[in-house]
Design an enzyme around this catalytic site. Sequence first.
Site, PDB file in Angstrom:
ATOM      1  CE  LYS A 152      -3.318  -1.449  -0.593  1.00 13.91           C
ATOM      2  NZ  LYS A 152      -3.622  -2.388  -1.720  1.00 13.91           N
TER       3      LYS A 152
ATOM      4  CB  THR B 120       3.263  -1.713  -5.081  1.00 16.10           C
ATOM      5  OG1 THR B 120       3.110  -1.586  -3.675  1.00 16.10           O
ATOM      6  CG2 THR B 120       4.322  -2.719  -5.437  1.00 16.10           C
TER       7      THR B 120
ATOM      8  CG  HIS C  30       4.274  -6.475  -1.075  1.00 16.22           C
ATOM      9  ND1 HIS C  30       4.368  -5.157  -1.450  1.00 16.22           N
ATOM     10  CD2 HIS C  30       3.088  -6.915  -1.565  1.00 16.22           C
ATOM     11  CE1 HIS C  30       3.289  -4.814  -2.136  1.00 16.22           C
ATOM     12  NE2 HIS C  30       2.504  -5.867  -2.230  1.00 16.22           N
TER      13      HIS C  30
ATOM     14  CB  SER D 139      -3.773   2.465   1.916  1.00 15.88           C
ATOM     15  OG  SER D 139      -3.980   1.797   0.699  1.00 15.88           O
TER      16      SER D 139
ATOM     17  CD  GLU E  16      -7.693  11.801 -11.303  1.00 19.51           C
ATOM     18  OE1 GLU E  16      -6.522  11.821 -11.756  1.00 19.51           O
ATOM     19  OE2 GLU E  16      -7.971  12.161 -10.148  1.00 19.51           O
ATOM     20  CB  ALA E  17      -4.905   7.789 -16.423  1.00 19.94           C
TER      21      ALA E  17
ATOM     22  NE  ARG F 293      -8.348   3.656   0.768  1.00 21.80           N
ATOM     23  CZ  ARG F 293      -8.367   4.739   1.550  1.00 21.80           C
ATOM     24  NH1 ARG F 293      -9.505   5.124   2.078  1.00 21.80           N
ATOM     25  NH2 ARG F 293      -7.271   5.419   1.831  1.00 21.80           N
TER      26      ARG F 293
HETATM   27  S1  PPS Z   1      -0.406  -3.257  -3.115  1.00 22.76           S
HETATM   28  O1  PPS Z   1      -1.612  -4.087  -2.910  1.00 22.76           O
HETATM   29  O2  PPS Z   1       0.493  -3.351  -1.973  1.00 22.76           O
HETATM   30  O3  PPS Z   1       0.277  -3.545  -4.360  1.00 22.76           O
HETATM   31  O4  PPS Z   1      -0.958  -1.759  -3.144  1.00 22.76           O
HETATM   32  P1  PPS Z   1      -0.167  -0.471  -3.642  1.00 22.76           P
HETATM   33  O5  PPS Z   1      -0.277  -0.387  -5.107  1.00 22.76           O
HETATM   34  O6  PPS Z   1       1.162  -0.402  -3.018  1.00 22.76           O
HETATM   35  O7  PPS Z   1      -1.013   0.682  -2.981  1.00 22.76           O
HETATM   36  C1  PPS Z   1      -2.348   0.960  -3.319  1.00 22.76           C
HETATM   37  C2  PPS Z   1      -2.563   2.421  -2.984  1.00 22.76           C
HETATM   38  O8  PPS Z   1      -1.965   3.231  -4.008  1.00 22.76           O
HETATM   39  C3  PPS Z   1      -2.980   4.043  -4.580  1.00 22.76           C
HETATM   40  N1  PPS Z   1      -2.671   4.282  -5.989  1.00 22.76           N
HETATM   41  C4  PPS Z   1      -2.519   5.519  -6.496  1.00 22.76           C
HETATM   42  N2  PPS Z   1      -2.543   6.727  -5.901  1.00 22.76           N
HETATM   43  C5  PPS Z   1      -2.383   7.806  -6.705  1.00 22.76           C
HETATM   44  N3  PPS Z   1      -2.200   7.740  -8.032  1.00 22.76           N
HETATM   45  C6  PPS Z   1      -2.147   6.536  -8.668  1.00 22.76           C
HETATM   46  N4  PPS Z   1      -1.969   6.482  -9.985  1.00 22.76           N
HETATM   47  C7  PPS Z   1      -2.319   5.360  -7.878  1.00 22.76           C
HETATM   48  N5  PPS Z   1      -2.341   4.025  -8.157  1.00 22.76           N
HETATM   49  C8  PPS Z   1      -2.555   3.398  -6.996  1.00 22.76           C
HETATM   50  C9  PPS Z   1      -4.261   3.258  -4.344  1.00 22.76           C
HETATM   51  O9  PPS Z   1      -5.395   4.066  -4.516  1.00 22.76           O
HETATM   52  C10 PPS Z   1      -4.024   2.815  -2.904  1.00 22.76           C
HETATM   53  O10 PPS Z   1      -4.064   3.899  -1.988  1.00 22.76           O
HETATM   54  P2  PPS Z   1      -5.373   4.353  -1.185  1.00 22.76           P
HETATM   55  O11 PPS Z   1      -4.896   5.360  -0.198  1.00 22.76           O
HETATM   56  O12 PPS Z   1      -5.948   3.141  -0.524  1.00 22.76           O
HETATM   57  O13 PPS Z   1      -6.278   4.956  -2.199  1.00 22.76           O
END
Ligand code: PPS
Length: 322
Positions: free
Chosen positions: A86, A89, A146, A176, A266-267, A295
Site C-alpha cells: 500500500k 507499488t 513485498h 490504505s 484517474e487514468a 480507493r
Molecule cells: S499493493 O496491494 O500493496 O500492491 O498496493 P499499492 O499499489 O502499493 O497501494 C495501493 C494504494 O496506491 C494508490 N494508488 C494511487 N494513488 C495515486 N495515483 C495513482 N496512480 C495510484 N495508483 C494506486 C491506491 O489508490 C491505494 O491507496 P489508497 O490510499 O488506498 O487509495
Amino acid sequence: MATKVDEVAARWEQQQREIAAMLDQLKPPDDWKLLPADPNYKYPLVRYYRYRGTVLSNFPLLWGFLESWKRFQARPKDVIVASFPKSGTTWLQELVWRVVHGETSVNSGGGATLEYRFPLLDEPYADIMKMTPIHDMEDPRLIKTHLPYDLLPPSVHTGNAKVLYVSRDPRDVCVSYYHFFRMINYAEYRGTFQEFRDSFVRGEVMYAPYREHVQGYLRHADTVLCVTYEQLHADRAAVVRRVAAFLERPVTDAEAESIARHTSFEAMKENPGTNYRHWEKTGMVNVGSEGTFMRKGQVGDWKNYFTEEEGAAFLKWAKQPV
Ligand code: PPS
C-alpha cells in the site's frame, strides 16, 4: 471468448475447497512460527506466521513459495519493484512498465492486468491465475515483491537485477492497508481502525515489521532506486526521468509527459490493466461493500483516521531507527 480471468472466476468455489484440503495437510517448516490468531480476520483459511522475522501467511507456503524462492535466479535484465504493501507499488509498477516498453498508449499492454505483466514474486500463484511462471518469463522480466530486502533471493543481492523501492507516509500506508484487508475476501478484516493500527505497530500485519522493511531498503539506497508516493504526487514526470535514467532506458520529454499523464490516479482507475477491477470477477474482493483497489489515491487521508497527536506519535514511531 472466455478470458483467463473468466477461467479463474469459474474455479473460485473449487479453489476454496482445494485450499481447505491443502491447509489440512500443511506442515510448515520449523522456522515458520504460527502467530496467535487475530479474530478480526474473518476469512477462515488464512493463518499468519513469522518467517525470518517477517509476517507471511499460509498462502505463500501453500503455493510453493520456498521452492520458488530457492529456484529464483536473478537475470541482468530483471527489474524488481519492491515495497511495503500500500505504498504505491501499482503506481510505480505501471510507470516502470511504460518506461521499459516505451508505452505511451492509453491502455498499456493491450489491457492485460499488471498481475500478468508484472507478477508477484512472493506468492507463486501462477497455476491458480493461469499465468506464465516467473522462471519461464522472457526478458525483460518485471517483478513485484513485498519481501523485505534481507528476504530477497540471494541472487538479487549479488546479481545485476535492478531494484526500485517505493515508500509512503506510514500513516497513509496504515489507512490504505486497513481498507485493503477489509476489501479482500482472503482476509475479511472486521476490526476497527484502532485495532488494525495497533497490530501494525506491534508488527503483526502481513509483511511487518514496517520500520525494518523501509529502513532495510533505504540502507541500500546506493544500489536501490528509492522513490516516494509523495514524489509521484508532486512531480511524476521527474520520477519518470529518474526511473528512466536508473534503468538506462532514456525517454524524451514528450514520452515522460505522456507516461506521467497515463499514470494519474484517474487514468489508472479507468485502465483495466491497472485498476484491479478483475478481482471483482475472480472472487478476490467483496463487490461493492468495501470500495475498490484504486480507493482514494491521496496524500494525507490519515487525517480522517488519526488525531493530530496520534498522527505525530505514529510518525515518530515509524521514523525511529531500528
Ligand atoms: S499493493 O496491494 O500493496 O500492491 O498496493 P499499492 O499499489 O502499493 O497501494 C495501493 C494504494 O496506491 C494508490 N494508488 C494511487 N494513488 C495515486 N495515483 C495513482 N496512480 C495510484 N495508483 C494506486 C491506491 O489508490 C491505494 O491507496 P489508497 O490510499 O488506498 O487509495
